[in-house]
Design an enzyme around this catalytic site. Structure first.
Site, short mmCIF file in Angstrom:
data_model
loop_
_atom_site.label_atom_id
_atom_site.label_comp_id
_atom_site.label_asym_id
_atom_site.label_seq_id
_atom_site.Cartn_x
_atom_site.Cartn_y
_atom_site.Cartn_z
N ASN A 181 0.86 -1.19 0.00
CA ASN A 181 0.00 0.00 0.00
C ASN A 181 0.90 1.24 0.00
OD1 ASN A 181 -1.44 2.23 1.00
ND2 ASN A 181 -3.07 0.88 1.69
N HIS B 72 1.24 6.17 1.78
CA HIS B 72 2.04 7.07 2.61
C HIS B 72 3.21 7.71 1.88
CE1 HIS B 72 -0.64 6.48 5.78
NE2 HIS B 72 -0.41 5.19 5.87
N HIS C 117 -5.40 3.84 -1.74
CA HIS C 117 -6.70 4.23 -1.21
C HIS C 117 -7.00 5.66 -1.65
CE1 HIS C 117 -9.36 4.46 2.72
NE2 HIS C 117 -10.01 4.86 1.65
N ARG D 24 -9.08 8.36 -0.88
CA ARG D 24 -10.02 8.78 0.17
C ARG D 24 -10.89 9.91 -0.33
NH1 ARG D 24 -8.61 6.82 5.56
NH2 ARG D 24 -10.29 8.20 6.21
N ARG E 20 -6.70 13.04 1.06
CA ARG E 20 -5.61 13.50 1.94
C ARG E 20 -4.24 12.99 1.51
NH1 ARG E 20 -6.69 9.98 7.38
NH2 ARG E 20 -8.70 11.03 7.31
N GLU F 254 -8.60 0.82 -3.04
CA GLU F 254 -9.45 0.87 -1.85
C GLU F 254 -10.30 2.13 -1.94
OE1 GLU F 254 -6.16 -1.12 1.17
OE2 GLU F 254 -6.74 0.98 1.41
N THR G 78 -8.12 3.60 8.42
CA THR G 78 -9.38 2.86 8.43
C THR G 78 -9.51 2.10 9.75
OG1 THR G 78 -8.93 2.56 6.09
CG2 THR G 78 -10.80 1.37 7.00
N GLU H 47 -11.42 -9.08 2.64
CA GLU H 47 -10.14 -8.81 3.28
C GLU H 47 -10.42 -8.70 4.77
OE1 GLU H 47 -7.42 -5.96 1.56
OE2 GLU H 47 -6.67 -5.38 3.54
N HIS I 10 -3.89 -4.71 7.51
CA HIS I 10 -3.99 -3.57 8.43
C HIS I 10 -3.15 -3.81 9.68
CE1 HIS I 10 -5.40 0.08 10.27
NE2 HIS I 10 -5.92 0.38 9.11
N1 PXP Z 1 -5.92 -3.01 3.94
C1 PXP Z 1 -6.87 -2.02 4.01
C2 PXP Z 1 -8.24 -2.32 3.55
C3 PXP Z 1 -6.51 -0.73 4.48
O1 PXP Z 1 -7.47 0.23 4.55
C4 PXP Z 1 -5.18 -0.48 4.84
C5 PXP Z 1 -4.78 0.90 5.29
O2 PXP Z 1 -4.97 1.80 4.27
C6 PXP Z 1 -4.25 -1.53 4.74
C7 PXP Z 1 -4.66 -2.78 4.30
C8 PXP Z 1 -2.80 -1.33 5.09
O3 PXP Z 1 -2.69 -1.04 6.44
P1 PXP Z 1 -1.28 -0.61 7.04
O4 PXP Z 1 -0.92 0.69 6.44
O5 PXP Z 1 -1.55 -0.54 8.52
O6 PXP Z 1 -0.30 -1.70 6.69
#
Ligand code: PXP
Length: 240
Positions: free
Chosen positions: A6, A9, A42, A44, A48, A69, A100, A150, A190
């Site tokens: 992901n 960031h 994602h 959003r 952001r 996402e 999330t 998921e 997550h």
């Molecule tokens: N899966 C989903 C559905 C998420 O919303 C997120 C966070 O955006 C992640 C995975 C990844 O989470 P993390 O950044 O804590 O690894």
């Protein structure tokens, strides 16, 4: 087990200064070259981090799968239909949350989710629902026609005592079994990091992990290529 990185960031860092760098698309290409099986991002509602432009550029640039996402809104549906990612993961979204926080309450939104999922699936997009590892959510996800779930691993990641960790792992294992009995492809994510990922990889029937914050953080020290390779190698070892 597939590794989805992901890259939100990377965009968070760019947005902190309103610059054009660092570029999440360039980051995605490094992730792909170093063991990522898919790229997760994602979009959003408040934009952001990831922007609409990032989503469209990402679709053109990456060679692996794109997992978008998004919240269950008409605006996001129109973007998804135009971008056509390989996968969509529907997530709950609250404006004030840092990330999330919980899974979708599928049963509560069944009436709106069913046609929403149907429209996306009819466009050839695989649809996943991000849910807590609860039987009621799995059953509801099946009823609204999703083919993938998921499982939210946040409660596992936040558990501190050994007994809490065991309880959360066992909750995930049970959820995976129930989901398989319902014919789901099961993904998870997550809060996963280099310290807590191995017991999740040991749940062999999970098909994909989506990991963001820990990998992008590790990239500060190891470089992005090194951070992705380290997670890939850890998952390969833990998966035997
Ligand atoms: N899966 C989903 C559905 C998420 O919303 C997120 C966070 O955006 C992640 C995975 C990844 O989470 P993390 O950044 O804590 O690894």
């Amino acid at each position: 087990m597939d590794l989805g990185v992901n890259i939100d960031h990377v965009a968070t860092l760019r947005q902190a200064r309103g610059t054009t760098y660092p570029d999440p698309v360039a980051a995605a290409l490094i992730c792909e070259a170093n063991g990522a099986d898919l790229i997760t991002l994602h979009l959003r509602e408040d934009r952001r981090h990831i922007s609409d432009h990032d989503v469209f550029r990402m679709r053109e640039a990456i060679a692996t799968r794109m997992n978008l996402e998004m919240a269950v809104t008409e605006e996001m549906k129109q973007i998804a239909l135009s971008v056509k990612p390989d996968d969509i993961c529907l997530v709950p979204e609250k404006r004030q949350e840092i990330t999330t926080e919980g899974g979708l309450n599928v049963a509560d939104q069944a009436a709106s989710l069913e046609p929403f999922i149907d429209t996306l699936q009819s466009a050839g997009i695989r649809v996943s629902l991000f849910i807590d590892p609860d039987e009621s959510q799995i059953v509801a996800s099946h009823a609204v026609g999703a083919s993938v779930i998921e499982l939210h691993t946040g409660a596992y990641a936040e558990a501190r005592s050994a007994s809490q960790i065991r309880a959360e792992l066992s909750r995930l294992e049970t959820a995976v079994k129930i989901a398989e009995d319902h014919g789901f492809r099961v993904n998870a994510g997550h809060g996963l990091n280099y310290e807590n990922v191995e017991p999740i990889v040991a749940i062999r029937s999970i098909k994909e992990l989506n990991i963001g914050h820990a990998i992008i953080s590790e990239a500060l020290f190891a470089g992005l290529a090194g951070a992705v390779r380290r997670m890939r190698e850890l998952m390969n070892r833990a998966g035997g």
